[in-house]
Design an enzyme around this catalytic site. Sequence first.
Site, PDB file in Angstrom:
ATOM      1  N   ASP A 126       0.854  -1.195   0.000  1.00 46.99           N
ATOM      2  CA  ASP A 126       0.000   0.000   0.000  1.00 46.99           C
ATOM      3  C   ASP A 126       0.888   1.242   0.000  1.00 46.99           C
ATOM      4  O   ASP A 126       0.821   2.086   0.891  1.00 46.99           O
ATOM      5  CB  ASP A 126      -0.916  -0.021   1.225  1.00 46.99           C
ATOM      6  CG  ASP A 126      -2.010   1.040   1.169  1.00 46.99           C
ATOM      7  OD1 ASP A 126      -2.104   1.736   0.131  1.00 46.99           O
ATOM      8  OD2 ASP A 126      -2.763   1.174   2.146  1.00 46.99           O
ATOM      9  N   ARG A 130      -0.114   8.909   1.321  1.00 48.84           N
ATOM     10  CA  ARG A 130      -0.838   8.834   2.594  1.00 48.84           C
ATOM     11  C   ARG A 130      -0.132   7.906   3.574  1.00 48.84           C
ATOM     12  O   ARG A 130      -0.373   7.967   4.780  1.00 48.84           O
ATOM     13  CB  ARG A 130      -2.280   8.371   2.362  1.00 48.84           C
ATOM     14  CG  ARG A 130      -2.362   6.971   1.795  1.00 48.84           C
ATOM     15  CD  ARG A 130      -3.780   6.477   1.510  1.00 48.84           C
ATOM     16  NE  ARG A 130      -3.702   5.206   0.798  1.00 48.84           N
ATOM     17  CZ  ARG A 130      -3.688   5.089  -0.515  1.00 48.84           C
ATOM     18  NH1 ARG A 130      -3.774   6.175  -1.261  1.00 48.84           N
ATOM     19  NH2 ARG A 130      -3.587   3.903  -1.095  1.00 48.84           N
ATOM     20  N   ASN A 131       0.711   7.016   3.052  1.00 52.50           N
ATOM     21  CA  ASN A 131       1.414   6.047   3.882  1.00 52.50           C
ATOM     22  C   ASN A 131       2.894   6.367   4.042  1.00 52.50           C
ATOM     23  O   ASN A 131       3.695   5.490   4.359  1.00 52.50           O
ATOM     24  CB  ASN A 131       1.233   4.637   3.319  1.00 52.50           C
ATOM     25  CG  ASN A 131      -0.030   3.986   3.847  1.00 52.50           C
ATOM     26  OD1 ASN A 131      -0.405   4.212   4.985  1.00 52.50           O
ATOM     27  ND2 ASN A 131      -0.693   3.206   3.010  1.00 52.50           N
TER      28      ASN A 131
END
Length: 272
Positions: A126, A130-131
Amino acid sequence: MVKALTKVKDEHCCGEFRRQLELFRTVSHRNVVQLFGLCRDKDPHYLLLEYTDWGDLKQFLLATSPITPPNGTVDNKKDAGSKPPPLNIPQILALAHQIGRGMDAIYKARIIHNTNLYRTHFSARDLATRNCIISSDFSAKISMPALARDKYSKEYCKHRNQLMPIRWMAPECFQEDDYSIKSDIFSFAVLVWELFTNAIELPFKEQTDEEVITSAQTGKLEWKVAEKTPEALHKILTSCWSANPKERPSFSQLVVAIGNCLQSEYPKEPTE
């Protein structure tokens, strides 16, 4: 940052918790968050991970965007006078370079710990802005906080009874559940696209999640690099989205290409 395993009877959640534990426990690199500890004396179990003063990278990109983000998605809005200046291209390349180095470190750790367990676990699965997190010394680090943030729920859709970030995923991931370093390469190119667009919009915003899945499965999803991307990186970034994973470059190749672009095109520009 503290991550809690609250759904102890959910096999997928437990597997993801273990996967992140193994990843951050094994990889030691300045561009990958540090694992400080694990608390599992009783339920729920907790992971204690490094966090930074500037928080997640997507919020930072939105805050530095010259365009007002839709729906006011920036955390802790401040008055206009305190808005940070937009990032220049060397700074964007520096962020991409750091994240690429972090992913290359994850890949090398996977080679060192070459077992079936690590072969499965050592994919970020992922990878997106955002990560990642960023600190005030302009240091970017790979992390995994997004699923704990309600504001990012629109970036995931339910597919095969799992929440998946399908707009960042290589086709083989949601077709065959085949995650690898090559699928992370695909996601990395999407992340670079986010960097150059300030993450203002979702990839393929004009399509529904179902349309994105169908287009990807039929080979009709056409990725293009962001407008501000230096010409020297167009070919290698486009190759990251190849339908054939074997045709995608390695993280080592990407790190070299981005570093060369920085040195040759912006030798005197401040990057960090």
